[in-house]
Design an enzyme around this catalytic site. Structure first.
Site, PDB file in Angstrom:
ATOM      1  N   LEU A 208     -19.917 -18.822  47.773  1.00  0.00           N
ATOM      2  CA  LEU A 208     -20.233 -18.700  46.224  1.00  0.00           C
ATOM      3  C   LEU A 208     -20.580 -17.317  45.914  1.00  0.00           C
ATOM      4  CD1 LEU A 208     -23.079 -21.427  45.484  1.00  0.00           C
ATOM      5  CD2 LEU A 208     -20.743 -21.542  44.525  1.00  0.00           C
ATOM      6  N   HIS A 209     -19.999 -16.509  44.927  1.00  0.00           N
ATOM      7  CA  HIS A 209     -20.568 -15.371  44.491  1.00  0.00           C
ATOM      8  C   HIS A 209     -19.781 -15.173  43.002  1.00  0.00           C
ATOM      9  CE1 HIS A 209     -16.002 -14.338  45.202  1.00  0.00           C
ATOM     10  NE2 HIS A 209     -16.144 -13.450  44.490  1.00  0.00           N
TER      11      HIS A 209
END
Ligand code: UD1
Length: 370
Positions: A208-209
């Site tokens: 996740l980013h």
């Protein structure tokens, strides 16, 4: 007859390095071309940058602009200023930018204003979501590039819809997949599964980013609730991106993401891992949950189910011809799709995702520059 040409390649952030590696390798094999590699320095930690150069045998950059972090305007503006002075001193026949990061746009703009031809690799991808910084970078870069190299025919169609003429477009396939095929054997040698005490199929892999997922507390908590369901069945291996780490800390969510925390979540949180370790983790995952662009492509080639935690994708071919499922960030959607797609495999692969995209690029660009 092809004469010797000089190409300038731009690399800036982690996903660029896998795209640059096969392009540079193709140039090193050719007598018809010399090249310069410039790192803008957008990603600067060893595990976000140097490790990739080492593992992918990319030569040391000829120049690092050392731009570092900062707002979009800061990164884009500083890159332009530094690259402009470089171009004033150094001649080149073409600037090659890859992907959709801030440096992609910054260097394309700078080169065009110096009347230098620009080639964009991974052209024609669209999420149609202009709140994503990458979508702005993609649209603006494609609008000014001279040579648009696409990974798949859907991107050609999109560019033509936007008014790009046929002669500027060349479908070469996917350079990131060149790197994947080049490194599968080396990745198999990685010890990462032993280190985290997992075996093929025993875990889910999470990345996740995206700012839209990790900069908004409510969205991140919604994803977390979906992940708690996943974690009841499979441990979740989670290499943590620096942006995500900062946000989890600022929202006070560290406990929720920690291993075996309060008997609910079951996360194996790692520092960002190298390319080979990530490839091994990806190939052997039971299922992947991600908001990355590149992982949607890599899982497609590896046949691993990929739940994309975004409302849209600029890579729809990974859905129509791959193993990608567009899930969004809704808790229930994560749960339902995990239950449906865990333990599944697919064996479809788009055309030209065959390990030879960079060779196709080089032979095409040399004809165009001649
Ligand atoms: C950038 C790209 C995104 C790509 C992603 C992969 C843009 C607009 N975004 O987003 O398309 O998917 O890279 O990672 O170009 N940081 C470190 N160490 C590093 C790099 C970054 O601590 O080596 C920190 C930065 O200081 C910043 C945060 O991480 O606080 C985010 O970095 P930034 O380069 O702004 O964007 P990404 O989210 O990585």
């Amino acid at each position: 007859m092809t004469h010797s040409k000089h190409l300038t390649f731009i690399a800036a952030a982690r996903p660029n390095f896998m795209k640059i590696a096969p392009l540079v390798r193709a140039c090193m094999k050719s007598d018809s071309v010399s090249f310069t590699l410039i790192h803008t320095g957008q990603h600067y930690d060893k595990n976000m940058s140097d490790t990739f150069f080492e593992q992918l045998s990319i030569p040391q950059p000829d120049l690092n602009l050392n731009i570092g972090g900062g707002s979009h305007a800061t990164q884009t503006g500083n890159t332009m200023i530094a690259f402009e002075s470089y171009l004033q001193e150094n001649k080149t026949d073409c600037v090659i930018v890859v992907g959709d990061v801030n440096a992609t746009l910054a260097c394309a703009l700078t080169a065009k204003k110096q009347h230098i031809p620009v080639a964009h690799i991974e052209s024609g991808l669209r999420s149609f979501d202009r709140s994503m910084p990458e979508e702005i970078n993609r649209l603006a870069t494609d609008a000014i590039s001279d040579f648009l190299y696409t990974p798949s025919p859907d991107a050609d169609i999109q560019l033509k819809k936007e008014g790009v003429t046929d002669d500027k477009i060349c479908c070469i396939g996917n350079v990131m997949i060149d790197t994947l095929f080049n490194n599968l054997d080396a990745a198999d040698q990685s010890n990462i599964l032993n280190t985290i005490n997992q075996s093929p199929g025993s875990y889910a892999l999470l990345t996740l980013h995206r700012p839209s997922n990790v900069d908004d507390k409510a969205t991140l908590e919604g994803i977390l609730r979906g992940l708690e369901h996943v974690a009841k069945e499979l441990p979740i291996v989670f290499p943590l991106h620096p942006r995500t780490k900062k946000q989890i800390e600022s929202f006070g969510l560290e406990d929720a993401f920690n291993t075996h925390n309060k008997g609910t979540a079951n996360f194996i949180v790692l520092e960002p891992v190298g390319y080979l370790e990530m490839l091994k983790l990806t190939k052997n995952a039971n299922i992947i949950l991600t908001d990355s662009g590149g992982l949607q492509e890599e899982t497609t080639v590896l046949g691993v189910p990929c739940l994309t935690l975004r409302p849209n994708t600029e890579r729809p071919i990974t859905i129509t011809e791959g193993s990608n499922i567009l899930v969004g960030t809704d808790t229930e959607a994560i749960i339902t799709n995990f239950d449906k797609y865990k333990n599944t495999k697919s064996s479809r692969k788009p055309d030209l995702w065959d390990g030879h995209a960079a060779d196709r690029f080089l032979s095409d660009i040399l004809t165009r520059l001649d």
